[in-house]
Design a protein around this motif. Structure first.
Motif, mmCIF file in Angstrom:
data_model
loop_
_atom_site.group_PDB
_atom_site.id
_atom_site.type_symbol
_atom_site.label_atom_id
_atom_site.label_comp_id
_atom_site.label_asym_id
_atom_site.label_seq_id
_atom_site.Cartn_x
_atom_site.Cartn_y
_atom_site.Cartn_z
ATOM 1 N N GLU A 5 0.834 -1.188 0.000
ATOM 2 C CA GLU A 5 0.000 0.000 0.000
ATOM 3 C C GLU A 5 0.871 1.242 0.000
ATOM 4 O O GLU A 5 1.821 1.354 0.768
ATOM 5 N N ILE A 6 0.508 2.160 -0.859
ATOM 6 C CA ILE A 6 1.193 3.447 -0.868
ATOM 7 C C ILE A 6 0.597 4.271 0.269
ATOM 8 O O ILE A 6 -0.627 4.390 0.377
ATOM 9 N N PRO A 7 1.436 4.818 1.130
ATOM 10 C CA PRO A 7 0.901 5.601 2.249
ATOM 11 C C PRO A 7 0.110 6.804 1.736
ATOM 12 O O PRO A 7 0.480 7.431 0.750
ATOM 13 N N VAL A 8 -0.981 7.079 2.408
ATOM 14 C CA VAL A 8 -1.819 8.212 2.056
ATOM 15 C C VAL A 8 -1.520 9.351 3.029
ATOM 16 O O VAL A 8 -1.536 9.150 4.242
ATOM 17 N N LEU A 9 -1.256 10.496 2.488
ATOM 18 C CA LEU A 9 -0.970 11.676 3.302
ATOM 19 C C LEU A 9 -2.294 12.325 3.689
ATOM 20 O O LEU A 9 -3.001 12.852 2.833
ATOM 21 N N ARG A 10 -2.650 12.224 4.960
ATOM 22 C CA ARG A 10 -3.897 12.832 5.435
ATOM 23 C C ARG A 10 -3.705 14.333 5.566
ATOM 24 O O ARG A 10 -2.714 14.795 6.133
ATOM 25 N N PRO A 11 -4.664 15.118 5.073
ATOM 26 C CA PRO A 11 -4.518 16.574 5.158
ATOM 27 C C PRO A 11 -4.651 17.083 6.592
ATOM 28 O O PRO A 11 -5.353 16.498 7.413
ATOM 29 N N LEU A 12 -3.958 18.186 6.855
ATOM 30 C CA LEU A 12 -4.074 18.874 8.141
ATOM 31 C C LEU A 12 -5.113 19.980 8.005
ATOM 32 O O LEU A 12 -5.161 20.673 6.990
ATOM 33 N N VAL A 13 -5.917 20.153 9.050
ATOM 34 C CA VAL A 13 -6.848 21.268 9.135
ATOM 35 C C VAL A 13 -6.409 22.097 10.339
ATOM 36 O O VAL A 13 -6.407 21.610 11.472
ATOM 37 N N TRP A 14 -6.002 23.325 10.073
ATOM 38 C CA TRP A 14 -5.505 24.217 11.120
ATOM 39 C C TRP A 14 -6.678 25.021 11.670
ATOM 40 O O TRP A 14 -7.321 25.753 10.924
ATOM 41 N N VAL A 77 -6.691 13.068 15.830
ATOM 42 C CA VAL A 77 -6.287 12.180 14.732
ATOM 43 C C VAL A 77 -7.347 11.147 14.363
ATOM 44 O O VAL A 77 -7.150 10.403 13.411
ATOM 45 N N GLN A 78 -8.470 11.113 15.078
ATOM 46 C CA GLN A 78 -9.465 10.077 14.811
ATOM 47 C C GLN A 78 -10.815 10.654 14.398
ATOM 48 O O GLN A 78 -11.850 10.077 14.688
ATOM 49 N N LEU A 79 -10.824 11.783 13.720
ATOM 50 C CA LEU A 79 -12.072 12.389 13.254
ATOM 51 C C LEU A 79 -12.109 12.339 11.731
ATOM 52 O O LEU A 79 -11.860 13.327 11.060
ATOM 53 N N GLY A 80 -12.390 11.195 11.179
ATOM 54 C CA GLY A 80 -12.479 11.084 9.731
ATOM 55 C C GLY A 80 -11.123 10.983 9.062
ATOM 56 O O GLY A 80 -10.164 10.467 9.624
ATOM 57 N N LYS A 81 -11.039 11.510 7.851
ATOM 58 C CA LYS A 81 -9.840 11.345 7.022
ATOM 59 C C LYS A 81 -8.817 12.466 7.219
ATOM 60 O O LYS A 81 -7.741 12.426 6.640
#
Length: 122
Positions: A5-14, A77-81
């Motif tokens: 699996e290619i790692p997926v970069l989860r977006p940051l929300v500031w 870190v556990q609120l959706g994508k």
């Protein structure tokens, strides 16, 4: 050979002024915190992270010591994508290791905001 699996970069929300606060950290502390956040984005657990209790499930605090100062970034870190960056601050506690109430209040308010944002995404 099995595929990987290619790692997926989860977006940051500031949230709030968090990005601005992090940019006020010393340059090297910013770099270290950025590396820890990026590790989280790829699904890893930063070495300097621990659960931040009393707010909600999946909230972690990344605690860095730099020179003689302490810098903190709190993320959900556990609120959706996405990963929600709730607060970044230099810790100047006058009561030992406790996070000041003012900072905890900001984290709780932004966690509630992040939960609403994550719910709207679904």
């Amino acid at each position: 050979m099995k595929g990987f699996e290619i790692p997926v970069l989860r977006p940051l929300v500031w949230l709030g002024n968090t990005k601005k606060n992090l940019r006020n950290f010393p340059d090297d502390a910013q770099k270290l915190m950025g590396d820890e956040l990026q590790l989280s984005q790829f699904g890893g657990m930063p070495e300097d992270a621990k659960p931040f209790k009393g707010v909600g499930s999946g909230v972690i605090e990344i605690a860095l010591r730099y020179d003689s100062d302490a810098y903190r970034t709190v993320v959900a870190v556990q609120l959706g994508k996405k990963i929600y960056v709730l607060h970044a601050f230099q810790k100047k506690s006058k009561k030992g290791i406790a996070t000041p109430k003012q900072d905890v209040d900001v984290i709780k308010q932004r966690y509630a905001q992040a939960k609403g944002m994550a719910k709207d995404e679904k």
